[in-house]
Design a protein around this motif. Structure first.
Motif, PDB file in Angstrom:
ATOM      1  N   ALA A 245       0.821  -1.118   0.193  1.00 59.74           N
ATOM      2  CA  ALA A 245       0.050  -0.126   0.061  1.00 59.74           C
ATOM      3  C   ALA A 245       0.600   1.303   0.031  1.00 59.74           C
ATOM      4  CB  ALA A 245      -0.991  -0.032   1.195  1.00 59.74           C
ATOM      5  N   ARG A 246       1.959   1.126   0.364  1.00 55.31           N
ATOM      6  CA  ARG A 246       2.858   2.550   0.602  1.00 55.31           C
ATOM      7  C   ARG A 246       3.753   2.747  -0.471  1.00 55.31           C
ATOM      8  NH1 ARG A 246       2.669   5.093   5.239  1.00 55.31           N
ATOM      9  NH2 ARG A 246       1.841   3.931   7.018  1.00 55.31           N
ATOM     10  N   ARG A 247       3.707   1.590  -1.584  1.00 62.19           N
ATOM     11  CA  ARG A 247       4.394   1.809  -2.965  1.00 62.19           C
ATOM     12  C   ARG A 247       3.609   2.754  -3.625  1.00 62.19           C
ATOM     13  NH1 ARG A 247       7.134  -3.328  -3.641  1.00 62.19           N
ATOM     14  NH2 ARG A 247       7.836  -2.441  -5.695  1.00 62.19           N
ATOM     15  N   ARG A 248       4.634   3.436  -4.440  1.00 62.02           N
ATOM     16  CA  ARG A 248       4.142   4.464  -5.588  1.00 62.02           C
ATOM     17  C   ARG A 248       3.934   3.841  -6.843  1.00 62.02           C
ATOM     18  NH1 ARG A 248       3.480   9.732  -4.096  1.00 62.02           N
ATOM     19  NH2 ARG A 248       3.766  10.119  -6.457  1.00 62.02           N
ATOM     20  N   GLN A 249       4.797   2.806  -6.857  1.00 63.64           N
ATOM     21  CA  GLN A 249       4.808   1.996  -8.366  1.00 63.64           C
ATOM     22  C   GLN A 249       5.197   0.627  -8.073  1.00 63.64           C
ATOM     23  OE1 GLN A 249       7.923   3.196 -11.354  1.00 63.64           O
ATOM     24  NE2 GLN A 249       6.041   3.911 -12.411  1.00 63.64           N
ATOM     25  N   VAL A 250       4.797  -0.454  -8.685  1.00 64.64           N
ATOM     26  CA  VAL A 250       4.872  -1.774  -8.636  1.00 64.64           C
ATOM     27  C   VAL A 250       5.070  -2.327 -10.091  1.00 64.64           C
ATOM     28  CG1 VAL A 250       4.009  -1.910  -6.426  1.00 64.64           C
ATOM     29  CG2 VAL A 250       2.576  -2.369  -8.228  1.00 64.64           C
ATOM     30  N   ARG A 251       5.756  -3.584 -10.197  1.00 64.85           N
ATOM     31  CA  ARG A 251       5.715  -4.492 -11.441  1.00 64.85           C
ATOM     32  C   ARG A 251       4.681  -5.376 -11.209  1.00 64.85           C
ATOM     33  NH1 ARG A 251      10.045  -4.248 -14.762  1.00 64.85           N
ATOM     34  NH2 ARG A 251       8.474  -5.334 -16.222  1.00 64.85           N
ATOM     35  N   LEU A 252       4.113  -5.772 -12.287  1.00 65.61           N
ATOM     36  CA  LEU A 252       3.245  -7.031 -11.946  1.00 65.61           C
ATOM     37  C   LEU A 252       3.685  -8.167 -11.468  1.00 65.61           C
ATOM     38  CD1 LEU A 252       0.382  -8.076 -12.556  1.00 65.61           C
ATOM     39  CD2 LEU A 252       1.323  -9.084 -14.916  1.00 65.61           C
ATOM     40  N   ALA A 253       4.902  -8.556 -11.441  1.00 65.92           N
ATOM     41  CA  ALA A 253       5.680  -9.494 -10.523  1.00 65.92           C
ATOM     42  C   ALA A 253       5.458  -9.363  -9.082  1.00 65.92           C
ATOM     43  CB  ALA A 253       6.802  -9.644 -10.943  1.00 65.92           C
ATOM     44  N   ASP A 254       5.302  -8.133  -8.653  1.00 64.05           N
ATOM     45  CA  ASP A 254       5.112  -7.819  -7.347  1.00 64.05           C
ATOM     46  C   ASP A 254       3.669  -8.338  -6.856  1.00 64.05           C
ATOM     47  OD1 ASP A 254       7.594  -6.587  -7.099  1.00 64.05           O
ATOM     48  OD2 ASP A 254       6.877  -4.629  -7.596  1.00 64.05           O
ATOM     49  N   ALA A 255       2.772  -8.135  -7.660  1.00 65.96           N
ATOM     50  CA  ALA A 255       1.267  -8.299  -7.332  1.00 65.96           C
ATOM     51  C   ALA A 255       1.234  -9.692  -7.438  1.00 65.96           C
ATOM     52  CB  ALA A 255       0.407  -7.596  -8.523  1.00 65.96           C
ATOM     53  N   LEU A 256       1.931 -10.335  -8.208  1.00 71.76           N
ATOM     54  CA  LEU A 256       1.594 -12.004  -8.630  1.00 71.76           C
ATOM     55  C   LEU A 256       2.135 -12.744  -7.378  1.00 71.76           C
ATOM     56  CD1 LEU A 256       2.847 -12.336 -12.365  1.00 71.76           C
ATOM     57  CD2 LEU A 256       0.458 -12.250 -11.560  1.00 71.76           C
ATOM     58  N   ALA A 257       2.727 -12.064  -6.175  1.00 69.96           N
ATOM     59  CA  ALA A 257       2.959 -12.825  -5.330  1.00 69.96           C
ATOM     60  C   ALA A 257       1.959 -12.960  -4.431  1.00 69.96           C
ATOM     61  CB  ALA A 257       3.958 -12.154  -4.608  1.00 69.96           C
ATOM     62  N   HIS A 258       0.642 -12.167  -4.547  1.00 68.86           N
ATOM     63  CA  HIS A 258      -0.531 -12.247  -3.738  1.00 68.86           C
ATOM     64  C   HIS A 258      -1.685 -12.909  -4.480  1.00 68.86           C
ATOM     65  CE1 HIS A 258       1.622  -9.267  -1.121  1.00 68.86           C
ATOM     66  NE2 HIS A 258       2.242  -8.878  -2.236  1.00 68.86           N
ATOM     67  N   ASP A 259      -2.755 -13.174  -3.847  1.00 72.27           N
ATOM     68  CA  ASP A 259      -4.017 -13.572  -4.449  1.00 72.27           C
ATOM     69  C   ASP A 259      -4.598 -12.711  -5.259  1.00 72.27           C
ATOM     70  OD1 ASP A 259      -3.772 -16.183  -3.539  1.00 72.27           O
ATOM     71  OD2 ASP A 259      -4.947 -15.649  -1.593  1.00 72.27           O
ATOM     72  N   LEU A 260      -5.070 -12.693  -6.438  1.00 72.04           N
ATOM     73  CA  LEU A 260      -5.837 -11.536  -7.004  1.00 72.04           C
ATOM     74  C   LEU A 260      -7.254 -11.780  -7.157  1.00 72.04           C
ATOM     75  CD1 LEU A 260      -2.722 -11.688  -8.486  1.00 72.04           C
ATOM     76  CD2 LEU A 260      -3.905 -10.096 -10.045  1.00 72.04           C
ATOM     77  N   ILE A 261      -7.772 -10.774  -7.457  1.00 71.30           N
ATOM     78  CA  ILE A 261      -9.196 -10.798  -7.826  1.00 71.30           C
ATOM     79  C   ILE A 261      -9.380 -10.257  -9.249  1.00 71.30           C
ATOM     80  CG2 ILE A 261     -11.545  -9.814  -7.211  1.00 71.30           C
ATOM     81  CD1 ILE A 261     -10.153 -11.024  -4.893  1.00 71.30           C
ATOM     82  N   GLY A 262      -9.891 -11.192 -10.126  1.00 73.02           N
ATOM     83  CA  GLY A 262      -9.330 -10.757 -11.441  1.00 73.02           C
ATOM     84  C   GLY A 262     -10.881 -10.432 -12.218  1.00 73.02           C
ATOM     85  N   MET A 263     -10.511  -9.923 -13.211  1.00 72.49           N
ATOM     86  CA  MET A 263     -12.171  -9.649 -13.956  1.00 72.49           C
ATOM     87  C   MET A 263     -12.640 -11.100 -14.766  1.00 72.49           C
ATOM     88  SD  MET A 263     -13.178  -6.526 -13.387  1.00 72.49           S
ATOM     89  CE  MET A 263     -14.035  -6.519 -14.552  1.00 72.49           C
ATOM     90  N   HIS A 264     -13.764 -11.100 -15.131  1.00 72.38           N
ATOM     91  CA  HIS A 264     -14.169 -12.243 -15.658  1.00 72.38           C
ATOM     92  C   HIS A 264     -13.326 -12.910 -16.874  1.00 72.38           C
ATOM     93  CE1 HIS A 264     -16.601 -10.008 -18.619  1.00 72.38           C
ATOM     94  NE2 HIS A 264     -16.630  -9.134 -17.846  1.00 72.38           N
ATOM     95  N   PRO A 265     -13.462 -14.134 -17.517  1.00 70.49           N
ATOM     96  CA  PRO A 265     -12.719 -14.648 -18.542  1.00 70.49           C
ATOM     97  C   PRO A 265     -13.198 -13.969 -19.765  1.00 70.49           C
ATOM     98  CG  PRO A 265     -13.513 -16.341 -17.119  1.00 70.49           C
ATOM     99  CD  PRO A 265     -13.945 -15.153 -16.708  1.00 70.49           C
ATOM    100  N   GLY A 266     -12.083 -13.729 -20.577  1.00 72.01           N
ATOM    101  CA  GLY A 266     -12.531 -13.001 -21.917  1.00 72.01           C
ATOM    102  C   GLY A 266     -12.455 -11.413 -22.061  1.00 72.01           C
ATOM    103  N   SER A 267     -12.295 -10.821 -20.822  1.00 70.23           N
ATOM    104  CA  SER A 267     -11.990  -9.540 -20.715  1.00 70.23           C
ATOM    105  C   SER A 267     -10.567  -9.096 -21.050  1.00 70.23           C
ATOM    106  CB  SER A 267     -12.274  -8.810 -19.110  1.00 70.23           C
ATOM    107  OG  SER A 267     -11.522  -9.228 -18.252  1.00 70.23           O
ATOM    108  N   ALA A 268     -10.402  -7.781 -21.546  1.00 72.16           N
ATOM    109  CA  ALA A 268      -9.222  -7.192 -21.854  1.00 72.16           C
ATOM    110  C   ALA A 268      -8.129  -7.409 -20.662  1.00 72.16           C
ATOM    111  CB  ALA A 268      -9.377  -6.004 -22.453  1.00 72.16           C
TER     112      ALA A 268
END
Length: 311
Positions: free
Chosen positions: A182-205
């Motif tokens: 939460a205190r980071r100003r910028q992250v790479r996707l790899a940083d987020a992939l270490a955590h559970d994700l809430i995703g949009m539905h299949p087929g979405s962009a």
């Protein structure tokens, strides 16, 4: 050959509902009369439109071809009726607009509000679809204008569509207020992939971007759940169930009410282009062309609307 518009509307309703009885109810026709009209339509066209069995009806290849043509004819007839009825009273008519959720939540409310103030007699019918379905709806004449992610416009349909620039948006990572990132100003996707994700539905962009980004990073995409709207995504993130990716402007709508934070994504695909798509500018009715010009005229607001707000 005389084709009855009532029968064509009934045929389109059957194709869209998948059953004669449901189509008859939608068109306020008795089921027996609906069956008779469909049989007469097949006789006039000298082609079978449906395979009938105890399990119901199955459209033939001819039916799918007729669906595209019938929608165009009926839309033209509706346009003629509307323009002649209100001739001389200013710009009038109906526009069928299909758009992805990013356009609907970020830009269309203001854009359509301004357009309808200028043209109060215009009826804009808006449908939310994922980008690939937007492309298909326009290509198959189920919509006059589409708004989609320019990078995900339906592959094989590209040759049947004309794409025009609309807006740009920025994808950000949304995390709970007390999250480790939460205190980071910028992250790479790899940083987020270490955590559970809430995703949009299949087929979405966005889902496709995350799949590709995870593959490029050589990490698994740990989707805890998938939702169909940004409101649900933000509520799940606020509840501490995971982190998610969504457009910055859309996230700002929920950041004041929910305990969430937005963080810039340091990824080349985080800046996206949204595009308008039509079958042909020249073939659009005047009211639809006017809407396209209006939507393109709002591009100058990109820089202001996409400035990162205070966290």
């Amino acid at each position: 050959m005389k084709l009855d518009p009532v029968s064509l509307r009934l045929f389109v309703a059957v194709m869209e509902t998948g059953a004669i009885a449901r189509a008859a109810e939608r068109e306020h026709i008795a089921p027996s009369a609906a069956s008779r009209r469909l049989a007469e339509l097949e006789a006039r066209l000298k082609v079978g439109l449906f395979e009938r069995s105890n399990r119901g009806i199955e459209p033939t290849h001819a039916a799918y071809a007729l669906l595209h043509l019938a929608r165009g004819v009926l839309n033209d007839l509706d346009g003629i009726a509307a323009q002649m009825r209100d001739f001389g009273a200013g710009l009038r008519g109906q526009v069928r607009l299909a758009a992805n959720i990013s356009a609907i939540t970020q830009f269309l409310p203001d854009d359509l509000a301004r357009f309808l103030v200028q043209h109060p007699q215009v009826d804009v019918r808006l449908q939310e679809l994922i980008s690939s379905a937007v492309a298909r709806a326009v290509a198959e004449n189920a919509a006059d204008i589409g708004i989609l992610s320019a990078e995900h416009h339906g592959g094989d349909l590209a040759t049947r569509l004309t794409l025009l620039p609309y807006r740009e948006d920025e994808l950000v990572l949304v995390v709970p207020a007390g999250h480790a990132l939460a205190r980071r100003r910028q992250v790479r996707l790899a940083d987020a992939l270490a955590h559970d994700l809430i995703g949009m539905h299949p087929g979405s962009a966005i889902h496709q971007l995350l799949q590709r980004g995870a593959a490029d990073a050589g990490q698994p995409l740990r989707l805890r759940m998938q939702v169909t709207g940004y409101d649900a995504l933000c509520l799940m993130v606020a509840a501490g169930l995971g982190v998610g990716v969504m457009p910055r402007v859309s996230a700002a709508l929920y950041r004041q009410q929910l305990a969430i934070r937005t963080i810039a994504l340091d990824e080349p695909w985080a800046r996206r282009r949204l595009a308008l798509c039509v079958r042909s500018i020249a073939a659009l009715p005047p009211v639809a062309r006017e809407l396209v010009e209006h939507l393109q005229g709002g591009q100058g607001q990109n820089s202001e609307q996409n400035q990162p707000p205070a966290q």
